[in-house]
Design a protein around this motif. Sequence first.
Motif, PDB file in Angstrom:
ATOM      1  N   GLY A 254       0.815  -1.210   0.000  1.00 58.77           N
ATOM      2  CA  GLY A 254       0.000   0.000   0.000  1.00 58.77           C
ATOM      3  C   GLY A 254       0.848   1.259   0.000  1.00 58.77           C
ATOM      4  O   GLY A 254       0.508   2.253  -0.657  1.00 58.77           O
ATOM      5  N   VAL A 255       1.963   1.252   0.727  1.00 60.21           N
ATOM      6  CA  VAL A 255       2.851   2.411   0.762  1.00 60.21           C
ATOM      7  C   VAL A 255       3.433   2.676  -0.618  1.00 60.21           C
ATOM      8  O   VAL A 255       3.435   3.816  -1.110  1.00 60.21           O
ATOM      9  N   ALA A 256       3.952   1.624  -1.265  1.00 63.96           N
ATOM     10  CA  ALA A 256       4.550   1.800  -2.586  1.00 63.96           C
ATOM     11  C   ALA A 256       3.520   2.260  -3.616  1.00 63.96           C
ATOM     12  O   ALA A 256       3.794   3.130  -4.443  1.00 63.96           O
ATOM     13  N   ARG A 257       2.317   1.712  -3.529  1.00 59.68           N
ATOM     14  CA  ARG A 257       1.258   2.087  -4.480  1.00 59.68           C
ATOM     15  C   ARG A 257       0.841   3.535  -4.283  1.00 59.68           C
ATOM     16  O   ARG A 257       0.816   4.333  -5.231  1.00 59.68           O
ATOM     17  N   ASP A 258       0.525   3.915  -3.041  1.00 59.01           N
ATOM     18  CA  ASP A 258       0.073   5.285  -2.786  1.00 59.01           C
ATOM     19  C   ASP A 258       1.206   6.296  -2.993  1.00 59.01           C
ATOM     20  O   ASP A 258       0.952   7.441  -3.374  1.00 59.01           O
ATOM     21  N   ALA A 259       2.449   5.891  -2.720  1.00 59.47           N
ATOM     22  CA  ALA A 259       3.575   6.791  -2.964  1.00 59.47           C
ATOM     23  C   ALA A 259       3.709   7.100  -4.446  1.00 59.47           C
ATOM     24  O   ALA A 259       3.957   8.246  -4.842  1.00 59.47           O
ATOM     25  N   ALA A 260       3.545   6.071  -5.284  1.00 58.60           N
ATOM     26  CA  ALA A 260       3.626   6.290  -6.733  1.00 58.60           C
ATOM     27  C   ALA A 260       2.508   7.209  -7.211  1.00 58.60           C
ATOM     28  O   ALA A 260       2.732   8.114  -8.025  1.00 58.60           O
ATOM     29  N   VAL A 261       1.305   7.004  -6.687  1.00 54.13           N
ATOM     30  CA  VAL A 261       0.172   7.857  -7.073  1.00 54.13           C
ATOM     31  C   VAL A 261       0.391   9.285  -6.589  1.00 54.13           C
ATOM     32  O   VAL A 261       0.138  10.255  -7.319  1.00 54.13           O
TER      33      VAL A 261
END
Length: 657
Positions: A254-261
Motif C-alpha cells: 500500500g505504501v509503494a502504491r500510494d507513494a507512486a500515485v
Amino acid sequence: MTVQLALDLSFWQWVLAILFILGVGLVSGRILGIARGFRRATVAGVLGTLIGLVTAVAVLGDTAGEATSSVLVVVFAFGVLATMVVSIVLEVVLRRRPPGRRPSLRVRVRTATTIVGRLVEVLGIARRHGLAGRRPTSRAALATPDGALRVKSFLEDCGGMFVKFGQIASTRADLLPPALIVALKELQSDVAPVPVAQVRATLEHERRAGVDEVFAYFRDEPLAAASIGQTHLAQTRDGRDVVVKVRRPDVEIGVARDAAVLRWASRIAVQRWEGARALGLERVSDELVRSIGKELDYTEEAAYGAALRRAVLAAHVDGVDVPEVLTGMTTEVVLVMERVHGRPVSDAAAVDACPVPRPVLADRLFRAFLASMLESGTFHADPHPGNILVGGDGTVWFIDFGAVGIIDPVTLRALQLVGLGMATADTGLVARGLREMSGAAGPAVDLMTLESEISRLLSEQLSGAGFDPRALQDLLTVMERQGMPVPPAFTLIARAVVTLEGTLRGIDPGFNLATSAIEQFTSRLQDGGGDPAAVAQRELLRALPSLRTLPGLAEDIALQLRSGLVRVDVETFSAARRSAVTAWVDQVLFAAVGAVGLLVSALLLVGAGVAGPRPGTTALIAIGWIGLVLATVMLLRVVAQIVRRQSSTGADERRGA
C-alpha cells in the motif's frame, strides 16, 4: 521456403562452441566498456549467439546450409554484434542501483497490478472535492479555510497512506499555509485493527517461538491501530512492561502504491496549478514518501531511538527521558520498547495534574532538545505535542523514533557558529557557519553579499538579536539565493524548531524561545560552553598559527609582484570541466567515425551485391563485413558509455537526495 542449418558437432567442437559463447559474452563487455559479472556475461553470450545465428540464417537464405568459411564468418559477425546489443539491453534493464532498502519482487509486482485502479480512484475523489479542475489555482486558494477543508476531506476519503501523508504534512509549518496545517492536524486514521491471530502469527514468525514463550503477558486488545503498525501492551519474561509494535501485513504494498500515485499527482499539479508550484508540492511529496519509507523498517527506528536516548541522557537535563528500545527483541517487522506511563502534553489536564509547573516543563523540554542537538548531533525531528508525553511525576518523554535527525560533525560545528552568531547578532559568525555548512561551494560565495543579507534578516525579524524559528527558514532562502547547497540536516532542524515552538507555547503560552536560546547558546557552545569572549579567545588561538605566517606571505607576494614573477592565468574551463569536455569531444568523434564507417561498409556490400559474382567482389564483401562489424562496435560502445553515465548520474542523485 524453409532453411535448415544442421549442426553436427563432435564433443570437442561442442566444448569449443561453449567456450566461444562464454568468450564472446566476456569480451563484448570489455569492448563496450561495461563491467559485468560472470552470470550476466554468460546470458549475454548465449542470447547474442542464438540471435546472431538466427539472423545469419535469415540473411544468407539457401546458402546458410553450406558449411563454408564465409558462412561461418557471417555467423560470427552477427553473433558478436547481437551479443553487444544484448549487453546494452541488460545494462539498461539491470542497471546497478544505489544500496538501500528495496521492495521485494512480490511487492513490486503487486504494486504494479494495483496502481492503475488506485490512480483512477484517487482522481475520482479529487474531482468530487474540486481538486482536479482549475479551481485551486493559487496558494491563497489553498490557504483559505474552505480550500484547506477540501484538501483534508480529499485525504480522508482516499484513506490508506494518504491519511498518513497528511498527518506528516501537518508538521510542515515551514512550507504549508496555517489554515492547511490546522486542517491537516485534525486528520484521524480510521484504520481497522489487525486481527490478533495475524499479529500473533507475525510475532511467532519473527521470534521463531510462540508468543507465550516470548512474553509472560501479551494483551490481545490493541493499544492503538495505525496505518503502518499496531501496538499491544506486553510484559517480558523478566517482568518489564513493554509496548510491542507490529507492522501491518503487506503494508509495504500500500505504501509503494500510494507513494507512486502521490508523486504522479504532485507532478501533474505542479505543471497545472500555480498554487502547487508555490507550495513546492513535488518536493513536499518526495519528503513525505521518504519519511514513510523509513517508518517501514523498525530496526532503523530502533537504532534512531537508541541514538536519541544516548543524546538526551548525555544532555543531563533533569526530568527528561527517552524510553529504551529492546534491540534484542526488535526486527524489521516488530519493535519492542519500554512502556511509558504518560499523556501527551496537548492534554491540558495531564499537564496541570503533574507536580512540575508549566514554565519548568517547557524549559526542560527545550534545553534537552537543544543540548542533545548541539552536543551529540542528534535530535527529535518531529517534536509535536503527540510525540511528547508528560508522566504523573512530571517527567517529559520523547517518543516515536520514526523522525530522528543525525547531524554530521562538519554541519554540527557550522550550526554551532550559526546559533552563536544569531544569539549575539554577529553576522560574521552566521556567514562563516553557512559557508562551512556548504562544503566545497562555500569559498566561492561572496562573503560581503552574504553578510549583508544576513544583517538585513536579523534586523527585520529579530530586532538585532535573538533566535527565532522564522530566521532559520529565511537562512535557507538566503543559502538557496546565493547558490549554496543546503545540508538535509539543516532543513530538518529548521522544520523541527518550528514544530517545537508550537509545542512549547502549548505547554507554556508565555515561553520565550529567543531568550532561552540565547542562554543555551552562550552556555553550551564550543567544547563545553563559555561566554562569547571565551569563545572568541579560543577561535583566535586556533587561528594564531595561520595569523603568524601572514606577514611573511604578504612580503613574499609583494616581492614576486615587483619582480614580475607572478602572473594570472585565466582558464576557460577548470581541470574537471576540461576533462569532461574532452571526453565528450572524443565520444562525438568516435561516433562520427563509426557512422562514416558504417555507411561506407554498407555501400561496399550493396555494390558487391549489385555487381554479382565477378572477380574482386569477394574481397569487397569481406572488407564490407569487417568494416560493418568494426563501425557497429564503435557506435555500440558510445551507446554503452552513455547508458553507463546516465546510470551513475542517477545513482549519485538518489544518494544525494
